[in-house]
Write an enzyme that holds these catalytic residues in place. Structure first.
Site, PDB file in Angstrom:
ATOM      1  N   ARG A 231     -10.103   0.174   0.672  1.00  0.00           N
ATOM      2  CA  ARG A 231     -10.395   0.145  -0.565  1.00  0.00           C
ATOM      3  C   ARG A 231      -9.968   1.702  -1.221  1.00  0.00           C
ATOM      4  NH1 ARG A 231     -10.275  -4.380  -0.765  1.00  0.00           N
ATOM      5  NH2 ARG A 231     -11.931  -5.830  -1.333  1.00  0.00           N
ATOM      6  N   HIS A 279      -1.761  -3.823  -3.510  1.00  0.00           N
ATOM      7  CA  HIS A 279      -2.785  -4.674  -2.928  1.00  0.00           C
ATOM      8  C   HIS A 279      -2.394  -5.740  -2.351  1.00  0.00           C
ATOM      9  CE1 HIS A 279      -7.398  -4.784  -2.823  1.00  0.00           C
ATOM     10  NE2 HIS A 279      -6.883  -5.655  -1.892  1.00  0.00           N
TER      11      HIS A 279
END
Ligand SMILES: NC(=O)c1ccc[n+]([C@@H]2O[C@H](COP(=O)([O-])OP(=O)(O)OC[C@H]3O[C@@H](n4cnc5c(N)ncnc54)[C@H](OP(=O)(O)O)[C@@H]3O)[C@@H](O)[C@H]2O)c1
Length: 316
Positions: A231, A279
């Site tokens: 993250r 991502h």
């Protein structure tokens, strides 16, 4: 009519995913379940299960008969931030074979890229420089994985099979064949000191937020590489840039960011030593994930506890 009345009711409340594909797959995998799609939820007291991703906070608290909450994503930190998340209802995270395959490929690709100094060759190409560098053998290349869970553990094993000298760090002590394991904050500096290529695969919790900062980066050997596939909030962005600019880090590949999509003006986009990926390290694949979710929901319907329940105290 009687069987229609007794069908378990599942609420699907997911934004930012391919809803049509999900609904098709879920109808196929769970024909015995009545599927309702938020906000057309009907009588909220009918709903026993919820599949959620980026749902409106507070929504789950309005479902009095809820038996289990299933996340469509592997990281559950955004769900845990819902101030009205029902405390007593199990929260289940996504563990999908396709997600694991994707992450395994991506991490191996990045480690090999840096191990074979392709970042240096790319720079040499820009300079029209022909330089035949001899890479170390993989057994002399020390890779370190932060997080030895479903994904980190798998990647560590794969890197061992490729001959790398692999270490891993977790909260509690772990044993993985061929992997040097470290645990807890007190062993983090020792783990970092031996790590030339660092991979972050931690869940985002209050203890892991901002873990990649000036102090931790300083423990790495000079010229180390960093790969973040966990993250964005694990990284203090300014500290990462400072480490790259000073040469403490040679290069970084970032797949996750504090704000996604990464804003156009963010310095990561144009930094020579940073590779940005949108991502995509591991993407949930609807077909395999729907099958996994259905199997887990069927466990609940059979009266068993679901697998992969999040420990609320640990935060993952
Ligand atoms: N980029 C992408 O496309 C993508 C895709 C999927 C997932 N992800 C990210 O990857 C993360 C990891 O997924 P996973 O399924 O492998 O998680 P997991 O199975 O829950 O494993 C988490 C690992 O991190 C360790 N850990 C947690 N808190 C720690 C702490 N404070 N100090 C040291 N170690 C700590 C755990 O230690 P213990 O072993 O002691 O419990 C465990 O080994 C997810 O949370 C998600 O954010 C990213």
């Amino acid at each position: 009519m009687a069987s229609e009345m007794t069908r378990p009711v599942l609420l699907y409340a997911c934004a930012g995913v391919d809803t049509a594909a999900w609904l098709e797959a879920l109808r196929c995998e769970l024909p015995q379940v009545e599927l309702r799609v938020w906000p057309d939820a009907g009588n909220l007291a009918d709903i026993q299960f919820a599949f959620v991703w980026r749902y409106p906070p507070g929504m789950l608290a309005r479902l009095p008969k809820l038996r289990a909450i299933f996340s469509l994503g592997a990281g559950v930190e955004s769900i845990l931030r819902d101030p009205e998340l029902p405390r007593e209802v199990p929260l289940v995270r996504m563990v999908d074979p396709a997600l694991a395959i994707g992450m395994n490929e991506f991490v191996l690709m990045c480690v090999l890229h840096y191990h074979r100094q392709m970042d240096v060759h790319a720079e040499n190409q820009r300079q029209r420089t022909w330089s035949r560098l001899v890479p170390p053998l993989p057994q002399d290349r020390r890779v370190g994985i932060l997080g030895l869970g479903e994904l980190g553990g798998l990647c560590a094993g794969t890197l061992v099979k490729h001959g790398f000298d692999v270490a891993g760090w977790s909260r509690t002590a772990r044993a993985i064949e061929g992997v040097h394991t470290f645990a807890g904050v007190e062993q983090l500096p020792e783990f970092l000191r031996r790590t030339e290529i660092l991979v972050c695969l931690l869940p985002l919790t209050p203890s892991t937020e901002n873990i990649i900062n000036n102090a931790t980066l300083a423990h790495l050997p000079r010229g180390a590489y960093f790969i973040n596939v966990a993250r964005g909030q694990h990284v203090v962005d300014a500290d990462l840039i400072a480490a790259l600019d000073s040469g403490q880090l040679a290069a970084a590949t970032l797949d996750v960011f504090r704000e996604e999509p990464l804003p156009a003006e963010h310095p990561f986009w144009v930094h020579r030593r940073i590779t940005v990926a949108p991502h995509i390290a591991a993407i949930t694949q609807v077909k395999t994930a729907a099958r996994t979710l259905a199997a887990n929901l069927n466990r609940c319907l059979a009266g068993d506890a679901p697998a992969n329940v999040v420990d609320r105290r640990r935060g993952y």
